[in-house]
Structure formats: C-alpha cells, structure tokens
Enzyme design. Sequence first.
Site, PDB file in Angstrom:
ATOM      1  N   HIS A 105       0.879  -0.837  -0.320  1.00  0.00           N
ATOM      2  CA  HIS A 105      -0.246  -0.118  -0.092  1.00  0.00           C
ATOM      3  C   HIS A 105       0.785   1.156   0.545  1.00  0.00           C
ATOM      4  O   HIS A 105       0.540   2.074  -1.065  1.00  0.00           O
ATOM      5  CB  HIS A 105      -1.549  -0.171   0.869  1.00  0.00           C
ATOM      6  CG  HIS A 105      -1.222   1.094   2.030  1.00  0.00           C
ATOM      7  ND1 HIS A 105      -2.894   1.461   1.132  1.00  0.00           N
ATOM      8  CD2 HIS A 105      -0.886   2.459   2.284  1.00  0.00           C
ATOM      9  CE1 HIS A 105      -2.994   2.887   1.868  1.00  0.00           C
ATOM     10  NE2 HIS A 105      -1.920   3.144   2.396  1.00  0.00           N
ATOM     11  N   GLU A 106       1.485   1.182   0.532  1.00  0.00           N
ATOM     12  CA  GLU A 106       3.381   2.548   0.978  1.00  0.00           C
ATOM     13  C   GLU A 106       3.315   2.516  -0.183  1.00  0.00           C
ATOM     14  O   GLU A 106       3.525   3.867  -0.968  1.00  0.00           O
ATOM     15  CB  GLU A 106       3.886   2.502   2.038  1.00  0.00           C
ATOM     16  CG  GLU A 106       2.960   2.106   3.748  1.00  0.00           C
ATOM     17  CD  GLU A 106       2.489   3.817   3.669  1.00  0.00           C
ATOM     18  OE1 GLU A 106       2.554   4.730   3.435  1.00  0.00           O
ATOM     19  OE2 GLU A 106       1.401   3.321   4.390  1.00  0.00           O
ATOM     20  N   HIS A 154       1.514   4.214  -2.836  1.00  0.00           N
ATOM     21  CA  HIS A 154       1.613   5.998  -2.896  1.00  0.00           C
ATOM     22  C   HIS A 154       2.909   6.603  -3.606  1.00  0.00           C
ATOM     23  O   HIS A 154       2.833   7.442  -4.526  1.00  0.00           O
ATOM     24  CB  HIS A 154       1.635   6.240  -1.084  1.00  0.00           C
ATOM     25  CG  HIS A 154       0.205   6.355  -0.828  1.00  0.00           C
ATOM     26  ND1 HIS A 154      -0.594   6.878  -1.006  1.00  0.00           N
ATOM     27  CD2 HIS A 154       0.081   5.629   0.872  1.00  0.00           C
ATOM     28  CE1 HIS A 154      -1.636   6.662  -0.364  1.00  0.00           C
ATOM     29  NE2 HIS A 154      -1.202   5.601   1.010  1.00  0.00           N
ATOM     30  N   GLU A 179      -5.489   6.876  -0.663  1.00  0.00           N
ATOM     31  CA  GLU A 179      -5.365   5.822  -0.096  1.00  0.00           C
ATOM     32  C   GLU A 179      -6.830   4.709  -0.579  1.00  0.00           C
ATOM     33  O   GLU A 179      -5.678   3.529  -0.572  1.00  0.00           O
ATOM     34  CB  GLU A 179      -6.069   5.902   1.176  1.00  0.00           C
ATOM     35  CG  GLU A 179      -5.702   6.505   2.140  1.00  0.00           C
ATOM     36  CD  GLU A 179      -4.004   6.809   2.438  1.00  0.00           C
ATOM     37  OE1 GLU A 179      -3.450   5.592   2.983  1.00  0.00           O
ATOM     38  OE2 GLU A 179      -3.822   7.391   2.830  1.00  0.00           O
ATOM     39  N   ASP A 220      -4.822   0.906  -1.832  1.00  0.00           N
ATOM     40  CA  ASP A 220      -5.360  -0.246  -1.287  1.00  0.00           C
ATOM     41  C   ASP A 220      -5.508  -1.004  -2.509  1.00  0.00           C
ATOM     42  O   ASP A 220      -5.276  -2.438  -2.860  1.00  0.00           O
ATOM     43  CB  ASP A 220      -6.204   0.466  -0.397  1.00  0.00           C
ATOM     44  CG  ASP A 220      -6.377   0.493   1.027  1.00  0.00           C
ATOM     45  OD1 ASP A 220      -5.495   0.513   1.097  1.00  0.00           O
ATOM     46  OD2 ASP A 220      -7.296   1.389   1.548  1.00  0.00           O
TER      47      ASP A 220
END
Length: 558
Positions: free
Chosen positions: A414-415, A418, A492, A496
């Site tokens: 997930h990070e 980004h 976000e 995801d």
Amino acid sequence: MSSDHTEDSSLPTALHENATNEDIDALVKIVKTQSLVDDVIDGVYMGLLTISLLFILFVTAIGPQLGDLFPILQPVFLLFSHIVPFFKNIPSYVSSAPECFTTLISNLPTTLVEYQSLYYSFAQAFRTYLTILPYKQLILLFSWGAYLWDAYLDVRQRDMLHGVIRPSPIRSIVTRKAFLEANSYGLDKSSLKMVQSLLEQIKTTLVLYYDILPAFWNLVGEFMQSRLGFGPEHEITHSILFFIATSLVNSITSIPFDLYGTFVVEQKHGFNKQTVGLYIADFFKTLALTASFGSLILAGLLYTITKTGENFYLYVMIFMMVIQLIGITIFPTLIQPLFNKFTPLEDGELKTSIENLAARLEFPLKKLYVVDGSKRSGHSNAYMYGFFKNKRIVLYDTLLKQTSIEEVCAILAHELGHWKMNHVIKMLFISQIQIFVIFYLFSLVIVQKKLYTDFGFTSMPIFVGFMLYQYLYQPVDSVVTYYFNKLSRKHEFEADAFSNSLGYHEQLKQGLIKIHLENKGNLNPDSLYSAYHYSHPPLVERLNALDRPATPYHSKSD
C-alpha cells in the site's frame, strides 16, 4: 438478550475474542453512560432552544421596539428584520431572474482589455474595503465560528460513539467487545478534546479581546532592549523572541491536557508505555526543536518578506517549498532519532519478503529499519522516506507484533502504491498552490494599519500581522481542509487498489482490520465528521473497495 451479544462465527479466527456476557454488559454500561460533557451538551441544546423560542415570542409580541428595549440585540434584530422580507420577496426574485440574468450576460466584458479593467476595478474596491473592516469583531466572529463548527462535528461524532449495537456492515469484521472498546476509547478522547478545545477558545478570546498580544509584544521588546541592547528596529529578533515566548506559554498551558491524555486516557486503554521521565525528556526536546528550527524558519520567512517587496508571496512560495523538502529529509534522519531508536531489520523471512517486493516494483530500497515505537505507545505504523535512489522503509515494532509477514508486506505494498503513483509529489505540488493563495491574501492584509490598531498595536510587525491574519483565513482553511482530506482519501483507495493488484487482497484486509482493532480506531464514524477530519477512509469503505475486481499488476520484467 440482544442477538448482538453473540460473537459472529463468520469472524476470522485471529479476530475472535473471548468475552463473557458480564464483560459485554460492563462495556455497554460504560459506552451508554452520559458523562458531564454530555450533560453540558444537552444543557447547551436546551438553552439555545429556549433562547430561540423566547426571541421569536419577543419579536412577535413587541416587534420593532425590541431593539430599543434590548440594545445588545439590535444587530440580531436588524438581521432578522431583513431575513423575513427576503423570504417574502422570493417569488418576485424568481420571476425577474431571467431578465436580470440576460442583463448580466449582455454587460459582461468581451475583450481582454475589458477583463483587465474589471479585475483592476474589483481589486481596487477590495483593497479599499480592507481599510475599513472591523478586524477585531471579524476575527472573534471567525474564531468562534470555526470553534462552533468543530464542536458541532464533535457532538455528532460523540452521538455515534455512544452506540452499543454494531451496524450490520461491520458485524462480520469485529466482535462486539472490540466495537465497544473502540467506542469507549473514542468517548474518552472526545471528552478530553472537547474540554481542551473550549478552554483554548476561551483563552484565545480573552487574549484577543483584552489586547493581551500587544502587551506581551511590548514586554518582550522591553526585555530585548534592556538585556540585549536591541531596539525596535530589530523586528526579526523581536519576532523570534516573541515566537519563543508564546510557544513556551502555549506548551506550558497544554501540559495538563497532555498528561491526562497520556497517563489517564492512553493508560486506561492499554496504549501508554511512557514513563514520567521519558515524557519530561520529550517535552524539553520538543521545546528546544521548536525554538531552534522554528526560529530559523521564521527568520528566513520574515527576511524574505521584508526584502522582496509587495510581490513577496512569489518568493515565500519558493522558500516554503525548500523548507518542506528539507523537512522531509531531516525529520526521519536527524529529528526522529532524538526520540526513538532505529535498528536495521534482522535477516530472515520478513526482510527477504520485503526486499523481493521492492525488487518486483523496482523500488530503490537502501535500508530497512525497525523503530521502537512501543516504548511510548501501543499504536502501530509504517512509512518510507528518501529521495531518488536512496529510499528507506521504517516499520514500528508494534506493527511486527500485531501482524503476520504477509500482512506486513500487504501494508508496505500500500505504501509503495503511494510512491508508484507519485501521491507525495502531487500533494506537495498542491500544497504549493495553497501556500501561494495564503500568502497572496496575506499580502493584501499586511499593509492594513487598522488590522494592528484594532488590537492595540502601535506598530505593524509582520509576524503579528500573520498571526491575526490566520484567524481571517479560517473560513477558507476549513474548505481547503475538507478538499485536502477528500484528495487524501482518494489516494488511500488508489494505494489499497495497488496492493490488491499485487495479490494481497486478503492479507491487506486482515492487516487493516488488525491494525484498526489494535489501535481501537473508530469503527462507525459520523459521515460528516469523517468527511471533514479523516485523511483516511473509514475501515468499512476501504474493505468494500478492496472487494471490487482488481487488474493484476505486471512489472516490466513480466
């Protein structure tokens, strides 16, 4: 007995919690109990309702004489007297709207010169208007407006936290015990926040209304002249000393709330790991960093404004962008190590899995650290930092205790989502636009002598002007905050989805659920409160989004 007493068999095994009916009943009693804060809220509601009814009665019975009997209500009565005719005339407004619209369209500028003329006329009229604004009344009004809006959202959220029955969308996610524990934690934090916010608002009002700011400014100036030998011409030095003094006062007044929040609320719910000695050390470290780095930034900002003329906002935008980039660089490498210990992640299955994930995404991972977040709190986190080919990942030790290896990889995916979608760069770019708007509007206000004289100042210090201007900017800031959070929530969801595309569907869902439960996050937030305050989507929305079909990710080497 309510069917919600029974634990759901659909819950994942890892999330089952043994809880007796007595445990549940005790938690229900805690969550449903109305505290002093709730009694005050109910009292305020009843008071407002009573005042409103009495006002309507007086207006009906006394009419135009109300303003004469109660001079303090004259502004309210005048407002009310204009509202009624407005609503009466709505039909005529509607009937004349097409004609007015046509007239407006026909009078619009048609050439660039006409548009420029219109802009300059508007700008001149706006600057003239700024010279006559009642700044003290306006700032007090905006300050209380912002406070009441936040308080209203807090009350809405508090009503949700008093709920004891799980909404159907989350019954398959968490046990009732976990839901009640999260609500109990949320209520305790809410009570502290609402009391602190009210007292802070009262303090702000007293400081602004009774012209305490100029008195404090002059006191610092006298100290500077008597002890350092610097006169009023050294405005930057004066502003730095004033900044340090006000920061010290604000830090001291916040100590009771910090202590209560850490050693009562966090301790009660099993999160606090701090000792009093560590708290004191952190307090002085934070104060020293605020004074040193804050003073350097303030000095640079004031120097830039004073040296670049009326178009200083262009140069300030560049200055603040440089400060942001430096902050992103030095915070994890110089500042956070003053508070936490960073150790390289040990060789093993977790390290190998993370390195394989980074290689798959062509993420230039240089270092993997574990930080001892558990010495202060039971809350968990993970983040990455670094520019270009020098990336680092930091895992909180609490995260490693709460989740499995695959779940950690899913959260890191997930990070990395980004990073892959340039979310940080996009937010950084948008923040520059925000900084430009803030300081452009400030450039219009900074020259208004009335802004300073309304609060008792005999000079026009830039730093004080910016402090007062921030209250004027509050309505704009409220709107900007909402849209920033909306964009953040969009990012976000995208991150995801990226993790999902890598095949971490179930692992990410389980990881998010575990982190949310371990942190006792709000499981049923008020929609308006979350829209305004949450930079991350509510858990249920994230889980629902993850169930949508995802396109598998393919690297260049696939």
